[in-house]
Each structure stands twice: as C-alpha cells, then as structure tokens.
Write an enzyme that holds these catalytic residues in place. Structure first.
Site, PDB file in Angstrom:
ATOM      1  N   GLU A  13       0.821  -1.215   0.000  1.00  0.00           N
ATOM      2  CA  GLU A  13       0.000   0.000   0.000  1.00  0.00           C
ATOM      3  C   GLU A  13       0.859   1.272   0.000  1.00  0.00           C
ATOM      4  OE1 GLU A  13      -3.822  -0.442   2.456  1.00  0.00           O
ATOM      5  OE2 GLU A  13      -2.452  -1.835   3.426  1.00  0.00           O
ATOM      6  N   SER A 140      -6.641  -2.650   1.799  1.00  0.00           N
ATOM      7  CA  SER A 140      -6.971  -2.156   0.457  1.00  0.00           C
ATOM      8  C   SER A 140      -7.449  -3.255  -0.490  1.00  0.00           C
ATOM      9  CB  SER A 140      -5.771  -1.423  -0.168  1.00  0.00           C
ATOM     10  OG  SER A 140      -5.518  -0.230   0.526  1.00  0.00           O
ATOM     11  N   TYR A 206      -9.291   2.949  -5.669  1.00  0.00           N
ATOM     12  CA  TYR A 206      -8.416   4.085  -5.921  1.00  0.00           C
ATOM     13  C   TYR A 206      -8.498   4.660  -7.329  1.00  0.00           C
ATOM     14  CZ  TYR A 206      -6.653   2.620  -1.421  1.00  0.00           C
ATOM     15  OH  TYR A 206      -6.566   2.279  -0.089  1.00  0.00           O
ATOM     16  N   ARG A 245     -11.760   2.991  10.755  1.00  0.00           N
ATOM     17  CA  ARG A 245     -12.831   2.690   9.811  1.00  0.00           C
ATOM     18  C   ARG A 245     -13.142   1.203   9.899  1.00  0.00           C
ATOM     19  NH1 ARG A 245     -10.718   2.955   5.012  1.00  0.00           N
ATOM     20  NH2 ARG A 245     -11.484   0.904   4.430  1.00  0.00           N
ATOM     21  N   ASP A 247     -15.102  -1.905   8.114  1.00  0.00           N
ATOM     22  CA  ASP A 247     -15.744  -2.361   6.889  1.00  0.00           C
ATOM     23  C   ASP A 247     -16.698  -3.513   7.200  1.00  0.00           C
ATOM     24  OD1 ASP A 247     -14.242  -0.533   5.470  1.00  0.00           O
ATOM     25  OD2 ASP A 247     -12.632  -1.969   5.051  1.00  0.00           O
ATOM     26  N   GLU A 259     -13.332  -6.135   8.654  1.00  0.00           N
ATOM     27  CA  GLU A 259     -12.048  -5.766   9.251  1.00  0.00           C
ATOM     28  C   GLU A 259     -12.122  -4.380   9.878  1.00  0.00           C
ATOM     29  OE1 GLU A 259      -8.828  -4.475   6.408  1.00  0.00           O
ATOM     30  OE2 GLU A 259     -10.114  -5.526   4.986  1.00  0.00           O
ATOM     31  N   ASN A 261      -9.837  -0.932  10.327  1.00  0.00           N
ATOM     32  CA  ASN A 261      -8.678  -0.184   9.825  1.00  0.00           C
ATOM     33  C   ASN A 261      -8.282   0.881  10.843  1.00  0.00           C
ATOM     34  OD1 ASN A 261      -8.633  -1.185   6.836  1.00  0.00           O
ATOM     35  ND2 ASN A 261     -10.761  -0.669   7.256  1.00  0.00           N
ATOM     36  N   GLY A 265      -7.329   5.442   5.049  1.00  0.00           N
ATOM     37  CA  GLY A 265      -6.760   6.247   3.977  1.00  0.00           C
ATOM     38  C   GLY A 265      -7.213   7.695   4.045  1.00  0.00           C
TER      39      GLY A 265
END
Length: 298
Positions: A13, A140, A206, A245, A247, A259, A261, A265
């Site tokens: 990443e 990601s 992205y 964050r 998910d 998961e 985070n 990002g």
C-alpha cells in the site's frame, strides 16, 4: 510544536500511503503547523530517522506493514514520542484479521467464521462454496479472490500463498457493502459502497469514478443504529484511538464485520474524509482532530 508526517513504507500500500501523507502534510501547512513530510523506505531507516529528527508528534500515514501492525507504534512508545492513531497492541491485533475475528466473537459481534491457512493441506476439508480468500495481514482489498469450487480454491490458494504467508478463507457474503468511519469514538454517517463493476477491489478503491459512494447509506434506520452500536463496542473493546474505519457487509439485515482499519486512507477517494465532509468536517478540520487525539491519554 513540530510534526513529522510519516508515509511510504515497504508494504503493498506504499503508493496510497504517499498520497495520504502528502494530503495530510499540505493540510497541516495550511493550518500553519510546523510540519514536515518523510517518505520512508523500510522499518530500520524509518525509526532511525524519526529518532534523529525528534518531532513532538509523529502523524502516521503508513498503510499496512510495519506502520500499521504495531511495530512503529511500539518503537515510538519506547522513546516516549507522541503519535496519532491507536496503540501498538491495538494496531497489531486489528492488522491481523483472524485475531480480530476471535475478539469480535467474544463480544457477540457478527463476523463470518474463517479458516487460517498457511499450507494447501489446511484447505482439504473445505467443501462449501463460494468462499472468499484473502491475506490475513493486508489492506486495500489486496489479494482478495473468490472461489466457486474446489479446483478454483486450490488454484487460487496456491498462487496467493506464494506472496502472502497466511491466508484466511471464509464464506463469500452476498449483500450491501458499507463502511463506518469513527473519530474519537464518535460515529460518522455510514457510507454505502457500490462499485460500478466487480467488487470493491484495489482498482475500484483508488480509481476515481469507479465506485459510487452513497451517503447516507440506503439502509433502514434500525440497521444503521445497530451498526453504530457495533462501532462503539469495537472502539471501546479494541482500545482504539483517533480515527478508525470498520468495513462491513450487510446480508439479510445482519451487518458482518470484515475488518477494522486503524489508519484509514486520507486520499481524495478515501472514505473517512468523505464521511467527515458529509457532516461539514472538512479535510483540514479532520486532520486537526486526528492530530489532537495524539495527546489524549498519552
């Protein structure tokens, strides 16, 4: 106060991290902070450079690898240097999807059972399909694949295990993908993630315009309330700090956690800034909130 924004690293990443770090650095300069950006290459050089520069605060913008798995955090803790984000233990646990699932189960938070596999012998008893195969310690959506029968599973496993040391295999979830962003234990509006093609993989994450982000998510209020409850439980149970964050996939009105985070990002297409913007927290305000959290409970 001197701030060192650390980005780059040696994980898969890296490029996303540099984009996050550049955006954060510019925001800090706009806010008139004494901030420098450091694009690091590897763990040894990164830690040595930070100790040499002796910043008051390290703003961690590393995604994956030693910057997100608790290694850098532990080094900064040893030298009593303030930094943004969760502590070393929280970072280590959340980076490991299998460990994360074990803790989620203890708190009765929905998450699909998963098999941790290191060798093809570990998957011989899997006979229910389709399944999702993904690295245990990556973000990601890197390395995420789906298998619809035993032949596909063995082929994809054999290919992925060459690059990643550990894989987890779980039931493929069919439903609505959402993400819950949190800052200092407060829930931001839920975002529904709707890729225009395929699933929410690295390219769709992205590539500008590849995915539709719907705020607020088209989810009934009772499910949103339950997701926010789950978020607050996770934030407290995992001792999270600053911005995170979470998910999830919603299947039959059940939100399954994928998961957590601990260093979301911060690029132009990132979800945390989108969620913040929807409640009138602009990018610079968000960066400053994360920065100030480095002092809380230090």
């Amino acid at each position: 106060m001197s701030i060192l924004v650390v980005c780059g690293g040696d994980s898969s990443e890296r490029e996303v991290s540099i984009r996050s770090g550049s955006a954060i650095h510019q925001a800090l300069l706009n806010l008139k902070y004494d901030a420098q950006k450091y694009i690091c290459e590897n763990k040894k050089d990164c830690i040595e450079t930070i100790l040499k520069k002796k910043p008051d605060v390290v703003f961690i913008a590393l995604h994956g690898g030693f910057g997100e798995d608790g290694t850098l955090q532990a080094a900064l803790e040893m030298h009593n240097i303030k930094y943004t984000g969760s502590n070393s233990l929280t970072s280590k646990v959340c980076m490991n999807k299998f460990f994360t699932k074990a803790i989620l189960k203890e708190y009765h938070i929905p998450t699909k059972p998963a098999l941790l596999a290191k060798d093809i012998k570990d998957i011989i008893n899997i006979n229910s399909f389709p399944v999702c195969i993904k690295p245990n310690n990556e973000g990601s959506s890197i390395g995420v694949e789906f298998a619809y029968d035993d032949i596909q599973l063995k082929a994809k496993f054999s290919e992925l295990i060459k690059q990643f040391k550990e894989l987890i295999i779980e039931e493929k979830i069919t439903g609505i993908e959402v993400t819950l962003s949190m800052i200092n234990s407060e829930c931001l509006p839920l975002i529904e993630i709707a890729p225009k093609k395929g699933f929410y993989d690295y390219q769709n994450k992205y590539t500008s315009g590849a995915t539709e982000y719907i705020i607020p998510a088209r989810i009934n209020q009772s499910t949103i309330d339950e997701i926010n409850r789950i978020g607050k439980t996770i934030y407290k149970a995992f001792y999270c700090k600053g911005a995170i964050r979470i998910d999830m996939m919603i299947e039959k009105n059940i939100p399954y956690v994928l998961e957590i985070n601990t260093i979301p990002g911060m690029t132009q297409t990132s979800l945390l800034p989108k969620a913040a913007k929807s409640v009138n927290i602009n990018f610079e305000m968000l960066v400053e909130k994360i920065l100030k959290s480095a002092y809380e409970g230090f």
